[in-house]
Design an enzyme around this catalytic site. Structure first.
Site, PDB file in Angstrom:
ATOM      1  N   LYS A 122       3.503   1.081  -3.987  1.00 20.61           N
ATOM      2  CA  LYS A 122       3.056   0.184  -4.981  1.00 20.61           C
ATOM      3  C   LYS A 122       3.849   0.400  -6.290  1.00 20.61           C
ATOM      4  O   LYS A 122       4.252  -0.810  -6.961  1.00 20.61           O
ATOM      5  CB  LYS A 122       1.733   0.570  -5.452  1.00 20.61           C
ATOM      6  CG  LYS A 122       0.762   0.301  -4.221  1.00 20.61           C
ATOM      7  CD  LYS A 122      -0.564   0.722  -4.731  1.00 20.61           C
ATOM      8  CE  LYS A 122      -1.469   0.266  -3.379  1.00 20.61           C
ATOM      9  NZ  LYS A 122      -3.044   0.509  -3.597  1.00 20.61           N
ATOM     10  N   THR A 171       0.843  -1.156  -0.153  1.00 22.03           N
ATOM     11  CA  THR A 171       0.209   0.142  -0.220  1.00 22.03           C
ATOM     12  C   THR A 171       1.017   1.178  -0.098  1.00 22.03           C
ATOM     13  O   THR A 171       2.046   1.184  -0.160  1.00 22.03           O
ATOM     14  CB  THR A 171      -1.085  -0.187   1.024  1.00 22.03           C
ATOM     15  OG1 THR A 171      -1.894   1.049   1.219  1.00 22.03           O
ATOM     16  CG2 THR A 171      -0.421  -0.182   2.421  1.00 22.03           C
TER      17      THR A 171
HETATM   18  P1  NAP Z   1       0.347   7.107  -3.204  1.00 24.34           P
HETATM   19  O1  NAP Z   1       0.872   6.640  -4.132  1.00 24.34           O
HETATM   20  O2  NAP Z   1       1.307   7.616  -2.164  1.00 24.34           O
HETATM   21  O3  NAP Z   1      -0.399   8.573  -4.012  1.00 24.34           O
HETATM   22  C1  NAP Z   1      -0.740   9.414  -3.139  1.00 24.34           C
HETATM   23  C2  NAP Z   1      -1.345  10.538  -3.745  1.00 24.34           C
HETATM   24  O4  NAP Z   1      -2.208  11.390  -2.782  1.00 24.34           O
HETATM   25  C3  NAP Z   1      -0.764  11.359  -4.865  1.00 24.34           C
HETATM   26  O5  NAP Z   1      -1.367  11.698  -5.843  1.00 24.34           O
HETATM   27  C4  NAP Z   1      -0.614  12.504  -3.774  1.00 24.34           C
HETATM   28  O6  NAP Z   1      -0.324  13.776  -4.503  1.00 24.34           O
HETATM   29  C5  NAP Z   1      -1.801  12.645  -3.126  1.00 24.34           C
HETATM   30  N1  NAP Z   1      -1.612  13.720  -2.129  1.00 24.34           N
HETATM   31  C6  NAP Z   1      -1.171  13.109  -0.965  1.00 24.34           C
HETATM   32  N2  NAP Z   1      -1.238  14.222   0.215  1.00 24.34           N
HETATM   33  C7  NAP Z   1      -1.915  15.278  -0.613  1.00 24.34           C
HETATM   34  C8  NAP Z   1      -2.571  16.589   0.038  1.00 24.34           C
HETATM   35  N3  NAP Z   1      -2.341  16.957   1.020  1.00 24.34           N
HETATM   36  N4  NAP Z   1      -3.197  17.200  -0.988  1.00 24.34           N
HETATM   37  C9  NAP Z   1      -3.565  16.732  -2.441  1.00 24.34           C
HETATM   38  N5  NAP Z   1      -2.961  15.509  -2.557  1.00 24.34           N
HETATM   39  C10 NAP Z   1      -2.238  14.719  -1.994  1.00 24.34           C
HETATM   40  O7  NAP Z   1      -0.970   6.354  -2.619  1.00 24.34           O
HETATM   41  P2  NAP Z   1      -1.916   5.270  -3.365  1.00 24.34           P
HETATM   42  O8  NAP Z   1      -1.216   4.131  -3.193  1.00 24.34           O
HETATM   43  O9  NAP Z   1      -2.188   5.944  -4.579  1.00 24.34           O
HETATM   44  O10 NAP Z   1      -3.172   5.666  -2.343  1.00 24.34           O
HETATM   45  C11 NAP Z   1      -3.971   6.521  -2.040  1.00 24.34           C
HETATM   46  C12 NAP Z   1      -5.150   6.224  -1.314  1.00 24.34           C
HETATM   47  O11 NAP Z   1      -5.949   5.339  -1.769  1.00 24.34           O
HETATM   48  C13 NAP Z   1      -4.595   5.928   0.099  1.00 24.34           C
HETATM   49  O12 NAP Z   1      -5.387   6.539   1.100  1.00 24.34           O
HETATM   50  C14 NAP Z   1      -5.140   4.732  -0.091  1.00 24.34           C
HETATM   51  O13 NAP Z   1      -5.410   4.033   1.307  1.00 24.34           O
HETATM   52  C15 NAP Z   1      -6.251   4.443  -0.805  1.00 24.34           C
HETATM   53  N6  NAP Z   1      -6.414   3.126  -1.352  1.00 24.34           N
HETATM   54  C16 NAP Z   1      -7.382   2.356  -0.942  1.00 24.34           C
HETATM   55  C17 NAP Z   1      -7.988   1.207  -1.636  1.00 24.34           C
HETATM   56  C18 NAP Z   1      -8.925   0.296  -1.276  1.00 24.34           C
HETATM   57  O14 NAP Z   1      -8.704  -0.883  -1.324  1.00 24.34           O
HETATM   58  N7  NAP Z   1      -9.951   1.010  -0.764  1.00 24.34           N
HETATM   59  C19 NAP Z   1      -6.635   0.517  -2.579  1.00 24.34           C
HETATM   60  C20 NAP Z   1      -5.893   1.372  -2.818  1.00 24.34           C
HETATM   61  C21 NAP Z   1      -5.489   2.483  -2.275  1.00 24.34           C
HETATM   62  P3  NAP Z   1       1.279  14.348  -5.021  1.00 24.34           P
HETATM   63  O15 NAP Z   1       1.485  13.149  -6.205  1.00 24.34           O
HETATM   64  O16 NAP Z   1       1.170  15.728  -5.170  1.00 24.34           O
HETATM   65  O17 NAP Z   1       2.189  13.889  -3.970  1.00 24.34           O
END
Ligand code: NAP
Length: 514
Positions: free
Chosen positions: A306, A302
């Site tokens: 990823k 997660t």
């Molecule tokens: P990730 O690769 O770390 O990406 C995070 C994203 O959030 C990036 O686009 C980042 O933007 C943005 N972000 C972080 N802080 C921010 C802020 N303060 N303001 C605006 N944008 C912000 O994470 P990920 O793996 O894609 O996961 C993202 C979310 O989806 C998490 O909460 C995760 O738990 C959830 N998720 C849930 C499931 C499920 O099964 N329900 C599955 C997958 C993911 P920047 O590029 O600008 O940093």
């Protein structure tokens, strides 16, 4: 057999009643030993007789511990003062099963050694050391010296884990012990050392009661026994992990461990927190995979690893599924008995499965450009949707659109926002423990609030909490919402199938996370 010892703080005589109730509940839940943490007692006038009563009434065999401030407790006195207190306890004929004495005090004070010698002959000595900052440089020498102390019945070595790798060193110490040993790591990163202590042959593991932790990172007795099946874990037990940072709120251990139990599979899934960054991911993976006795057989991956997971498996020459390749991100790693690696992405099909509508021909406002965004885009574009990407970091969004290399996926333009059929949040905004738990990503990214009102569906990936600010806004606007736990369940079920070939009970899993 490895004992579960519940550690209970008792700071004053008036706390005894409550402490005893916590101890009884913990013993009922599965603890076999009770550690009475009586750090303040040596300074309480006439305390020895009351402590003797505490030990006498204990619902299970007791460990009597006075932990010093330097080693994470509250005792500020000297080793000689502790000796005086122990002598007073001995005079009452109190007979705890063990006393815990810190090695530093033991070697410093002849009076303390003499006082321990005067205790009832049935009282065993646990000789302990705790490094609150990290792994001591001379860890191995200390382990040798402490085990060489003839009076010690059990040697206890505890340090703060700085990485998941520290746990493997604790298991290594246990494997090479010459007498009964407790080797545990403190902090969130040290949980595997606590849960897998029995599998590695530890003398005991400590757990907390409703009174709270006495050391950072303990889990409670019920979680240890029921969720992690502490009693059933053996050296052959397969280990699975959830890798990410932060992962305190992850639901994966709850569902996957239930799945293993129901399917009769000898496996356990644990949080394996890995700090941000490719280097930290790569180094941790290399160490975990290089130790065959750890028996790591699969990972959920997660935030924020990823993309690292995909890269790692690719660089190791493992198999990468088409969807993970197209997404450029993996949320699942399968590790064969021979160590062969395979990366897959179950987020992508889970999104389509739970969307509740056919995305073909839809316009999607995709918020975020991380791992989940990649999975969403790969699956939506394949299903015939047109996706506009909005992200805080413009460069990351541009790079994502470029790698997707598909005319159906373009950069969103805030000056040309029109109605979207689907608003899909893949940012971690709104996530408990995340960067902005109270934020609404639509507002944060500068999109007008009416995109929520006009959308056919708002899809939220964040699942902790259930009602994120975005979900609340969609509900207030009467827009249909898919919340994060629907996606969570769908992707977790696919992960379980990939690892085990078995079908878990989705109804049971839904109940567990509701
Ligand atoms: P990730 O690769 O770390 O990406 C995070 C994203 O959030 C990036 O686009 C980042 O933007 C943005 N972000 C972080 N802080 C921010 C802020 N303060 N303001 C605006 N944008 C912000 O994470 P990920 O793996 O894609 O996961 C993202 C979310 O989806 C998490 O909460 C995760 O738990 C959830 N998720 C849930 C499931 C499920 O099964 N329900 C599955 C997958 C993911 P920047 O590029 O600008 O940093």
């Amino acid at each position: 057999m490895t004992f579960i010892a519940v550690s209970i703080p008792v700071n004053a005589p008036e706390d005894i009643g409550v402490a005893m109730a916590h101890a009884a509940a913990s013993v009922e839940a599965g603890a076999e030993l009770v550690e009475w943490r009586i750090d303040d007692w040596p300074s309480i006038e006439g305390s020895a007789a009351v402590v003797a009563g505490l030990v006498g009434d204990s619902p299970a065999s007791s460990i009597l511990t006075v932990r010093s401030v330097t080693e994470g407790g509250g005792f500020e006195g000297s080793a000689d003062e502790l000796a005086t207190f122990l002598r007073a306890v001995a005079a009452t004929d109190a007979c705890p099963r063990y006393v815990d004495i810190e090695y530093a005090m033991w070697i410093e004070s002849e009076a303390l050694r003499a006082a321990v010698d005067e205790l009832h002959e049935d009282v065993g000595l646990i000789l302990s050391m705790h490094d609150m900052l990290g792994r001591p440089d001379d860890l191995l020498r200390r382990a040798v010296d402490m085990q060489a102390e003839e009076a010690a019945d059990v040697v206890k070595i505890v340090w703060r884990a700085r990485s998941t790798r520290d746990n493997l060193e604790a298991f290594e110490l246990l494997r090479h012990r010459s007498k009964p040993m407790i080797a545990l790591c403190m902090g969130e990163l040290g949980l595997p050392s606590r849960v897998l202590a029995g599998r590695a042959g530890g003398f005991l593991t400590f757990a907390s009661s409703a009174a709270g932790e006495t050391a950072d990172g303990q889990c409670d007795v019920t979680t240890l026994v029921q969720r992690y099946r502490f009693r059933a874990l053996r050296p052959e037990t397969m280990v699975y992990g959830i890798v990410g940072w932060p992962i305190t709120h992850s639901l994966s251990p709850i569902v996957h461990n239930e799945g293993f139990t129901s399917a009769g599979i000898d496996a356990v899934l644990l949080p394996l927190p890995v700090l941000k960054g490719w280097e930290s991911f790569k180094a941790t993976m290399a160490v975990l995979l290089s130790d065959p006795s750890f028996n790591l057989r699969g990972l959920c991956v997660t935030v924020p690893h990823k993309e690292h997971a995909l890269r790692f498996v690719r660089e190791a020459g493992g198999a990468v599924s088409d969807i993970a390749e197209r997404a450029g991100a993996a949320n699942t790693i399968v590790i064969g008995p021979d160590g062969a690696l395979a990366a897959d992405n179950t987020d992508a099909p889970a999104i389509i499965e739970t969307l509740g509508c056919d995305p073909s021909g839809s316009r999607v406002a995709l918020l975020g450009a991380g791992g989940a965004a990649r999975a969403a885009i790969a699956s939506l574009v394949e299903a015939g949707a047109r996706v506009d990407v909005f992200n805080r970091g413009a460069e990351r969004a541009a790079a994502l659109v470029e790698t997707m290399d598909n005319p159906m996926c373009t950069l969103g333009d805030l000056d040309e926002v029109s109605g979207y059929d689907i608003v899909l949040n893949t940012t971690s905004v709104g996530m408990e423990g995340g960067p902005e738990p109270d934020g609404n990503p639509v507002e944060d990214l500068g999109l007008p609030a009416w995109v929520i009102e006009e959308a056919g569906v708002v899809y939220e990936c964040v699942y902790a909490p259930r009602r994120t600010p975005l979900v609340r806004a969609a509900l207030a606007a009467d827009t249909p919402v898919v919340t994060g736990e629907a996606m969570f369940l769908a992707q977790a079920i696919r992960q379980f199938r990939l690892w085990t070939g078995c079908e878990p009970s989705s109804d049971r899993w839904r109940q567990l996370i509701d």
